[in-house]
Write a protein that holds these residues in place. Structure first.
Motif, PDB file in Angstrom:
ATOM      1  N   GLU A  25       0.840  -1.194   0.000  1.00  0.00           N
ATOM      2  CA  GLU A  25       0.000   0.000   0.000  1.00  0.00           C
ATOM      3  C   GLU A  25       0.877   1.246   0.000  1.00  0.00           C
ATOM      4  O   GLU A  25       1.890   1.303   0.699  1.00  0.00           O
ATOM      5  N   VAL A  26       0.482   2.248  -0.773  1.00  0.00           N
ATOM      6  CA  VAL A  26       1.223   3.516  -0.807  1.00  0.00           C
ATOM      7  C   VAL A  26       1.042   4.245   0.518  1.00  0.00           C
ATOM      8  O   VAL A  26       1.999   4.686   1.139  1.00  0.00           O
ATOM      9  N   THR A  27      -0.212   4.363   0.958  1.00  0.00           N
ATOM     10  CA  THR A  27      -0.458   5.020   2.247  1.00  0.00           C
ATOM     11  C   THR A  27      -0.264   4.004   3.366  1.00  0.00           C
ATOM     12  O   THR A  27      -0.627   2.840   3.234  1.00  0.00           O
ATOM     13  N   THR A  28       0.309   4.462   4.443  1.00  0.00           N
ATOM     14  CA  THR A  28       0.604   3.553   5.552  1.00  0.00           C
ATOM     15  C   THR A  28      -0.387   3.684   6.701  1.00  0.00           C
ATOM     16  O   THR A  28      -0.305   2.947   7.674  1.00  0.00           O
ATOM     17  N   GLY A  29      -1.343   4.605   6.576  1.00  0.00           N
ATOM     18  CA  GLY A  29      -2.399   4.736   7.584  1.00  0.00           C
ATOM     19  C   GLY A  29      -2.072   5.718   8.689  1.00  0.00           C
ATOM     20  O   GLY A  29      -0.915   6.027   8.951  1.00  0.00           O
ATOM     21  N   TYR A  30      -3.129   6.206   9.313  1.00  0.00           N
ATOM     22  CA  TYR A  30      -2.989   7.117  10.442  1.00  0.00           C
ATOM     23  C   TYR A  30      -2.576   6.361  11.696  1.00  0.00           C
ATOM     24  O   TYR A  30      -2.969   5.217  11.889  1.00  0.00           O
ATOM     25  N   THR A  31      -1.861   7.050  12.559  1.00  0.00           N
ATOM     26  CA  THR A  31      -1.683   6.550  13.920  1.00  0.00           C
ATOM     27  C   THR A  31      -3.000   6.828  14.655  1.00  0.00           C
ATOM     28  O   THR A  31      -3.871   7.559  14.145  1.00  0.00           O
ATOM     29  N   GLU A  32      -3.153   6.290  15.832  1.00  0.00           N
ATOM     30  CA  GLU A  32      -4.363   6.527  16.617  1.00  0.00           C
ATOM     31  C   GLU A  32      -4.571   8.023  16.857  1.00  0.00           C
ATOM     32  O   GLU A  32      -5.665   8.550  16.682  1.00  0.00           O
ATOM     33  N   GLU A  33      -3.501   8.721  17.229  1.00  0.00           N
ATOM     34  CA  GLU A  33      -3.608  10.158  17.506  1.00  0.00           C
ATOM     35  C   GLU A  33      -3.947  10.955  16.247  1.00  0.00           C
ATOM     36  O   GLU A  33      -4.722  11.908  16.301  1.00  0.00           O
ATOM     37  N   MET A  34      -3.364  10.580  15.117  1.00  0.00           N
ATOM     38  CA  MET A  34      -3.669  11.265  13.855  1.00  0.00           C
ATOM     39  C   MET A  34      -5.133  11.071  13.476  1.00  0.00           C
ATOM     40  O   MET A  34      -5.790  12.015  13.024  1.00  0.00           O
ATOM     41  N   ALA A  35      -5.647   9.856  13.658  1.00  0.00           N
ATOM     42  CA  ALA A  35      -7.049   9.569  13.337  1.00  0.00           C
ATOM     43  C   ALA A  35      -7.976  10.404  14.215  1.00  0.00           C
ATOM     44  O   ALA A  35      -8.965  10.978  13.733  1.00  0.00           O
ATOM     45  N   LYS A  36      -7.672  10.506  15.484  1.00  0.00           N
ATOM     46  CA  LYS A  36      -8.492  11.304  16.396  1.00  0.00           C
ATOM     47  C   LYS A  36      -8.446  12.782  16.019  1.00  0.00           C
ATOM     48  O   LYS A  36      -9.469  13.469  16.034  1.00  0.00           O
ATOM     49  N   ARG A  37      -7.242  13.271  15.667  1.00  0.00           N
ATOM     50  CA  ARG A  37      -7.088  14.677  15.268  1.00  0.00           C
ATOM     51  C   ARG A  37      -7.894  14.968  13.991  1.00  0.00           C
ATOM     52  O   ARG A  37      -8.573  15.977  13.897  1.00  0.00           O
TER      53      ARG A  37
END
Length: 94
Positions: A25-37
């Motif tokens: 996958e090109v994108t590696t996904g949000y961290t938990e904190e990034m997703a919440k932000r």
């Protein structure tokens, strides 16, 4: 409380030199904190047009609320209640 910032949390990606040599996958996904932000950017509209505009009618405000709370299990339950293939539509409509 909604985060009124217009700045989207950028999705982390593989470096182009690395991804040109693999099929991951090109994108590696949000961290938990990034997703919440990112979830905190939801405006909590009284009449959420995002649900009307969604081709599979995902309960977006409820989903985002659970992500913002860090309750990812319930967020998954909400998104999969109307969408049998959330990973696929997530690529089309991130």
């Amino acid at each position: 409380m909604a985060n009124m910032s217009m700045k989207k949390t950028s999705m982390p990606e593989q470096d182009p030199a690395v991804r040109s040599k693999n099929f991951l996958e090109v994108t590696t996904g949000y961290t938990e904190e990034m997703a919440k932000r990112e979830a905190a950017r939801c405006l909590h509209c009284k009449k959420p047009r995002c649900v009307e505009g969604c081709p599979v009618n995902v309960r977006i405000p409820e989903f985002i609320q659970k992500v913002e709370e860090g309750n990812f299990y319930d967020a998954y339950q909400i998104i999969s209640s109307t969408n049998a293939l959330p990973a696929i539509s997530g690529r089309v409509c991130p």
